[in-house]
Motif scaffolding. Structure first.
Motif, PDB file in Angstrom:
ATOM      1  N   LEU A  12       0.830  -1.208   0.000  1.00 47.64           N
ATOM      2  CA  LEU A  12       0.000   0.000   0.000  1.00 47.64           C
ATOM      3  C   LEU A  12       0.861   1.254   0.000  1.00 47.64           C
ATOM      4  CD1 LEU A  12      -2.846   1.403   0.528  1.00 47.64           C
ATOM      5  CD2 LEU A  12      -2.238   1.261   2.944  1.00 47.64           C
ATOM      6  N   ASP A  13       0.505   2.209  -0.850  1.00 47.52           N
ATOM      7  CA  ASP A  13       1.111   3.537  -0.835  1.00 47.52           C
ATOM      8  C   ASP A  13       0.124   4.460  -0.113  1.00 47.52           C
ATOM      9  OD1 ASP A  13       2.147   6.045  -1.237  1.00 47.52           O
ATOM     10  OD2 ASP A  13       2.476   5.802  -3.400  1.00 47.52           O
ATOM     11  N   VAL A  14       0.368   4.689   1.183  1.00 44.09           N
ATOM     12  CA  VAL A  14      -0.564   5.445   2.022  1.00 44.09           C
ATOM     13  C   VAL A  14      -0.798   6.854   1.470  1.00 44.09           C
ATOM     14  CG1 VAL A  14      -0.963   6.371   4.336  1.00 44.09           C
ATOM     15  CG2 VAL A  14       0.043   4.115   4.068  1.00 44.09           C
ATOM     16  N   SER A  15       0.219   7.436   0.849  1.00 40.54           N
ATOM     17  CA  SER A  15       0.091   8.809   0.358  1.00 40.54           C
ATOM     18  C   SER A  15      -0.948   8.935  -0.753  1.00 40.54           C
ATOM     19  CB  SER A  15       1.446   9.310  -0.151  1.00 40.54           C
ATOM     20  OG  SER A  15       1.861   8.576  -1.300  1.00 40.54           O
ATOM     21  N   ARG A  16      -1.255   7.851  -1.421  1.00 42.14           N
ATOM     22  CA  ARG A  16      -2.237   7.878  -2.502  1.00 42.14           C
ATOM     23  C   ARG A  16      -3.630   7.445  -2.048  1.00 42.14           C
ATOM     24  NH1 ARG A  16      -0.821   7.857  -7.948  1.00 42.14           N
ATOM     25  NH2 ARG A  16       1.384   8.163  -8.402  1.00 42.14           N
ATOM     26  N   CYS A  17      -3.711   6.828  -0.890  1.00 39.12           N
ATOM     27  CA  CYS A  17      -4.977   6.240  -0.438  1.00 39.12           C
ATOM     28  C   CYS A  17      -5.915   7.310   0.109  1.00 39.12           C
ATOM     29  CB  CYS A  17      -4.716   5.180   0.629  1.00 39.12           C
ATOM     30  SG  CYS A  17      -6.204   4.321   1.175  1.00 39.12           S
ATOM     31  N   THR A  18      -7.162   7.308  -0.350  1.00 40.10           N
ATOM     32  CA  THR A  18      -8.165   8.280   0.102  1.00 40.10           C
ATOM     33  C   THR A  18      -9.122   7.690   1.132  1.00 40.10           C
ATOM     34  OG1 THR A  18      -9.678   7.700  -1.707  1.00 40.10           O
ATOM     35  CG2 THR A  18      -8.081   9.484  -2.112  1.00 40.10           C
ATOM     36  N   GLY A  19      -8.955   6.396   1.427  1.00 42.12           N
ATOM     37  CA  GLY A  19      -9.830   5.774   2.414  1.00 42.12           C
ATOM     38  C   GLY A  19     -11.181   5.350   1.864  1.00 42.12           C
ATOM     39  N   CYS A  20     -11.305   5.251   0.537  1.00 36.22           N
ATOM     40  CA  CYS A  20     -12.567   4.751  -0.037  1.00 36.22           C
ATOM     41  C   CYS A  20     -12.695   3.264   0.293  1.00 36.22           C
ATOM     42  CB  CYS A  20     -12.600   4.979  -1.544  1.00 36.22           C
ATOM     43  SG  CYS A  20     -11.584   3.840  -2.491  1.00 36.22           S
ATOM     44  N   THR A  21     -13.822   2.680   0.015  1.00 38.12           N
ATOM     45  CA  THR A  21     -14.054   1.289   0.424  1.00 38.12           C
ATOM     46  C   THR A  21     -14.057   0.298  -0.734  1.00 38.12           C
ATOM     47  OG1 THR A  21     -16.450   1.631   0.320  1.00 38.12           O
ATOM     48  CG2 THR A  21     -15.381   2.011   2.445  1.00 38.12           C
ATOM     49  N   CYS A  27     -11.784  -7.455  -1.379  1.00 40.49           N
ATOM     50  CA  CYS A  27     -10.753  -8.376  -0.890  1.00 40.49           C
ATOM     51  C   CYS A  27     -11.368  -9.728  -0.529  1.00 40.49           C
ATOM     52  CB  CYS A  27     -10.045  -7.779   0.329  1.00 40.49           C
ATOM     53  SG  CYS A  27      -8.757  -8.885   0.977  1.00 40.49           S
ATOM     54  N   PRO A  28     -10.909 -10.824  -1.126  1.00 42.55           N
ATOM     55  CA  PRO A  28     -11.529 -12.129  -0.917  1.00 42.55           C
ATOM     56  C   PRO A  28     -11.286 -12.739   0.455  1.00 42.55           C
ATOM     57  CG  PRO A  28      -9.585 -12.356  -2.282  1.00 42.55           C
ATOM     58  CD  PRO A  28      -9.816 -10.887  -2.115  1.00 42.55           C
ATOM     59  N   THR A  29     -10.283 -12.247   1.176  1.00 42.07           N
ATOM     60  CA  THR A  29     -10.004 -12.794   2.509  1.00 42.07           C
ATOM     61  C   THR A  29     -10.235 -11.774   3.617  1.00 42.07           C
ATOM     62  OG1 THR A  29      -7.654 -12.237   2.230  1.00 42.07           O
ATOM     63  CG2 THR A  29      -8.321 -14.477   1.657  1.00 42.07           C
ATOM     64  N   GLU A  30     -10.906 -10.677   3.282  1.00 39.96           N
ATOM     65  CA  GLU A  30     -11.179  -9.601   4.248  1.00 39.96           C
ATOM     66  C   GLU A  30      -9.900  -9.157   4.960  1.00 39.96           C
ATOM     67  OE1 GLU A  30     -14.359 -10.996   6.807  1.00 39.96           O
ATOM     68  OE2 GLU A  30     -15.864 -10.438   5.324  1.00 39.96           O
ATOM     69  N   ALA A  31      -8.841  -8.981   4.155  1.00 42.14           N
ATOM     70  CA  ALA A  31      -7.536  -8.595   4.701  1.00 42.14           C
ATOM     71  C   ALA A  31      -7.394  -7.090   4.871  1.00 42.14           C
ATOM     72  CB  ALA A  31      -6.419  -9.121   3.802  1.00 42.14           C
ATOM     73  N   ILE A  32      -8.371  -6.314   4.390  1.00 42.54           N
ATOM     74  CA  ILE A  32      -8.224  -4.854   4.377  1.00 42.54           C
ATOM     75  C   ILE A  32      -9.227  -4.203   5.325  1.00 42.54           C
ATOM     76  CG2 ILE A  32      -8.346  -2.779   2.936  1.00 42.54           C
ATOM     77  CD1 ILE A  32      -7.516  -4.480   0.560  1.00 42.54           C
ATOM     78  N   ARG A  33      -8.746  -3.213   6.081  1.00 43.54           N
ATOM     79  CA  ARG A  33      -9.587  -2.367   6.921  1.00 43.54           C
ATOM     80  C   ARG A  33      -9.262  -0.912   6.589  1.00 43.54           C
ATOM     81  NH1 ARG A  33     -11.206  -6.751   7.476  1.00 43.54           N
ATOM     82  NH2 ARG A  33     -11.810  -7.885   9.366  1.00 43.54           N
ATOM     83  N   ILE A  34     -10.192  -0.017   6.896  1.00 43.84           N
ATOM     84  CA  ILE A  34      -9.938   1.410   6.753  1.00 43.84           C
ATOM     85  C   ILE A  34      -9.765   1.992   8.150  1.00 43.84           C
ATOM     86  CG2 ILE A  34     -10.764   3.617   5.848  1.00 43.84           C
ATOM     87  CD1 ILE A  34     -10.258   1.520   3.678  1.00 43.84           C
ATOM     88  N   ASN A  35      -8.559   2.441   8.451  1.00 46.90           N
ATOM     89  CA  ASN A  35      -8.250   3.047   9.747  1.00 46.90           C
ATOM     90  C   ASN A  35      -7.551   4.386   9.526  1.00 46.90           C
ATOM     91  OD1 ASN A  35      -9.251   0.900  11.275  1.00 46.90           O
ATOM     92  ND2 ASN A  35      -7.306  -0.211  11.191  1.00 46.90           N
ATOM     93  N   ASP A  36      -7.935   5.389  10.316  1.00 44.86           N
ATOM     94  CA  ASP A  36      -7.304   6.716  10.245  1.00 44.86           C
ATOM     95  C   ASP A  36      -7.319   7.278   8.821  1.00 44.86           C
ATOM     96  OD1 ASP A  36      -6.703   6.622  12.979  1.00 44.86           O
ATOM     97  OD2 ASP A  36      -4.848   5.511  12.586  1.00 44.86           O
ATOM     98  N   GLY A 383     -26.428  -4.889  10.439  1.00 46.06           N
ATOM     99  CA  GLY A 383     -26.459  -5.934   9.423  1.00 46.06           C
ATOM    100  C   GLY A 383     -26.578  -5.436   7.997  1.00 46.06           C
ATOM    101  N   ILE A 384     -26.208  -4.183   7.742  1.00 43.70           N
ATOM    102  CA  ILE A 384     -26.338  -3.645   6.377  1.00 43.70           C
ATOM    103  C   ILE A 384     -25.006  -3.615   5.624  1.00 43.70           C
ATOM    104  CG2 ILE A 384     -28.345  -2.250   6.979  1.00 43.70           C
ATOM    105  CD1 ILE A 384     -26.519   0.186   7.117  1.00 43.70           C
ATOM    106  N   ASP A 385     -23.913  -3.984   6.303  1.00 46.47           N
ATOM    107  CA  ASP A 385     -22.596  -4.103   5.658  1.00 46.47           C
ATOM    108  C   ASP A 385     -22.216  -2.866   4.854  1.00 46.47           C
ATOM    109  OD1 ASP A 385     -22.628  -6.638   6.739  1.00 46.47           O
ATOM    110  OD2 ASP A 385     -23.133  -7.651   4.860  1.00 46.47           O
ATOM    111  N   CYS A 386     -22.366  -1.692   5.468  1.00 45.05           N
ATOM    112  CA  CYS A 386     -22.118  -0.442   4.755  1.00 45.05           C
ATOM    113  C   CYS A 386     -20.630  -0.131   4.606  1.00 45.05           C
ATOM    114  CB  CYS A 386     -22.822   0.713   5.469  1.00 45.05           C
ATOM    115  SG  CYS A 386     -22.181   1.057   7.128  1.00 45.05           S
ATOM    116  N   GLY A 387     -19.787  -0.670   5.480  1.00 48.75           N
ATOM    117  CA  GLY A 387     -18.349  -0.426   5.413  1.00 48.75           C
ATOM    118  C   GLY A 387     -17.901   0.871   6.058  1.00 48.75           C
ATOM    119  N   ALA A 388     -18.835   1.661   6.602  1.00 48.66           N
ATOM    120  CA  ALA A 388     -18.476   2.950   7.194  1.00 48.66           C
ATOM    121  C   ALA A 388     -17.603   2.798   8.430  1.00 48.66           C
ATOM    122  CB  ALA A 388     -19.735   3.733   7.536  1.00 48.66           C
ATOM    123  N   CYS A 389     -17.676   1.646   9.075  1.00 43.41           N
ATOM    124  CA  CYS A 389     -16.871   1.395  10.278  1.00 43.41           C
ATOM    125  C   CYS A 389     -15.420   1.090   9.946  1.00 43.41           C
ATOM    126  CB  CYS A 389     -17.472   0.238  11.070  1.00 43.41           C
ATOM    127  SG  CYS A 389     -17.473  -1.329  10.153  1.00 43.41           S
ATOM    128  N   GLY A 390     -15.132   0.803   8.659  1.00 43.48           N
ATOM    129  CA  GLY A 390     -13.776   0.432   8.255  1.00 43.48           C
ATOM    130  C   GLY A 390     -13.590  -1.057   8.098  1.00 43.48           C
TER     131      GLY A 390
END
Length: 416
Positions: A12-21, A27-36, A383-390
């Motif tokens: 991951l290049d953090v400088s390019r990441c905007t935190g979108c979901t 991700c097929p193994t749920e390896a990604i979270r959105i933090n900070d 139970g709506i799986d919105c992804g807003a929690c990260g």
């Protein structure tokens, strides 16, 4: 036993990441979270499939592979072109133009992975006749699939075929040929470079494979070498006949190519990581037709769909179909003596061992308690799986909370 430190090629290049979901959801193994405000990749879950690279609009995910210059440290340089490389060029009617171009780029020798693929196909036909193997046999050619099974479907480990992928077989045979032709060379003077359509092959080379260490020294991106080749390839020039493979070997570049090379119809082939997971779930549940062999490709359309390629996978696949039309079925059949057993060169002993991502604890009682807590939290969460929690789903957030990696207050819906 595999080391707990696994060196990934997807980073991951953090400088390019905007935190979108986008990556979070795919991700097929749920390896990604959105933090900070940016993505975080869990190394223990990542399978280097490159799906996050493919989906990221901001180019925040990248593949870390070698460069052509990394081969300069070797006295004798060997290129291993994956068969999907041939599908990147428009109006290519002869593989020899690509092989000649690789020599002009600076390699001393070229060994086609498609040649090794034909040999692997021949020995796979022998493998399927082995007594005591657990059917259906699942191909081990795609490293993403092998790691996915170990992490998410460990009950299917015994179904994985213990055959080395064509890349490795090609590397071993190329080294052997170099030593035979140039006995003055020391082993460390021979460098083997795989031209890869995907980052997973680079991870395979970096980490080894359980007790097996790769015979490849450098993995470079197909997209990188493509532009060097374009300037060196001349369709008007006369080139030597170098290709040693036919329809079978080049067919490995596309989904179904490995399976059809077995010359029987008792197979299943699936491509694209979501389709692959569906098939693995059905195998685990015993809900598939009675087939002997299963080919699974993480990338859509097969290796031609890897994230390190240049061309649209379906266009590349069509080009390969046209190219194969004028080739013999195979140039690498086994003699009667070779059909009696599978040489050790083609096999590996152990599968890598990883902690399954579904295992909550090594203690059974603790696992059961944690599972009960997850179920209780799922009843609280919307139970709506919105992804807003990260997290990618409410179930994933519940697990993160139970593992101590998140809080119930992270749910934005409950906060409202």
């Amino acid at each position: 036993m595999t080391s707990s430190i696994y060196e990934h090629s997807v980073q991951l290049d953090v400088s390019r990441c905007t935190g979108c979901t986008n990556c979070l959801r795919r991700c097929p193994t749920e390896a990604i979270r959105i933090n900070d405000g940016h993505a975080v990749i869990n190394d223990s879950r990542c399978i280097d499939c490159g799906e996050c690279i493919r989906i990221c609009d901001n180019k925040a995910k990248k593949a870390v592979v070698g460069k052509l210059e990394d081969m300069e440290r070797f006295r004798y340089k060997i290129a291993l072109p994956a068969p999907s490389l041939y599908g990147q060029f428009d109006n290519l009617d002869d593989v020899d133009y690509v092989l000649d171009g690789l020599l002009k780029v600076g390699f001393d020798d070229v060994f086609e992975v498609s040649k090794a693929a034909e040999l692997v196909s021949a020995y796979t036909r022998q493998y399927l006749k082995t007594e005591g193997i657990k059917l259906p046999i699942i191909s081990s050619a795609c490293p993403v699939i092998v790691r996915l099974i170990a992490l998410r479907f460990p009950s299917l480990n015994d179904n994985v075929m213990h055959m080395l992928p064509p890349m490795e077989v090609a590397a071993k045979l190329a080294r052997r040929r170099a030593k035979e032709q140039h006995p003055e060379l020391e082993d460390n003077e021979i460098g083997v470079c795989f031209i890869s359509p995907c980052p997973a092959k680079a991870s395979y080379v970096k980490n080894g494979f359980a007790d097996y260490q790769s015979a490849v020294d450098v993995v470079i991106s197909m997209s990188d070498v493509y532009f060097s080749l374009i300037s060196k390839m001349s369709r008007d020039a006369e080139v030597d006949t170098m290709t040693e493979s036919g329809m079978v070997g080049i067919g490995w570049a596309s989904s179904g190519g490995e399976a059809t090379a077995l010359f029987n119809d008792e197979y299943l082939a699936a491509d694209g990581i979501e389709n692959v997971i569906n098939v693995l779930e059905q195998i685990e549940n015993g809900n598939i037709p009675p087939v002997k062999f299963i080919e699974l490709d993480a990338c859509t359309a097969g290796c031609v769909g890897g994230v390190l390629t240049v061309q649209n996978p379906y266009i590349a696949k069509t080009r390969l179909q046209s190219l194969r039309r004028y080739l013999p079925v195979s140039k690498n059949f086994l003699s009667p003596e070779e059909q009696e057993y599978i040489p050790e060169l083609y096999l590996f002993n152990e599968l890598p061992v990883y902690k399954p991502i579904t295992r909550l604890s090594d203690n059974m009682a603790e696992s059961m308690r944690m599972m009960a807590d997850i179920q209780r939290l799922r009843g609280i969460l919307p139970g709506i799986d919105c992804g807003a929690c990260g997290a990618p789903s409410c179930r994933a957030l519940a697990e993160d909370i139970v593992r101590g990696n998140a809080k119930l207050e992270d749910c934005k819906i409950l906060q409202k």
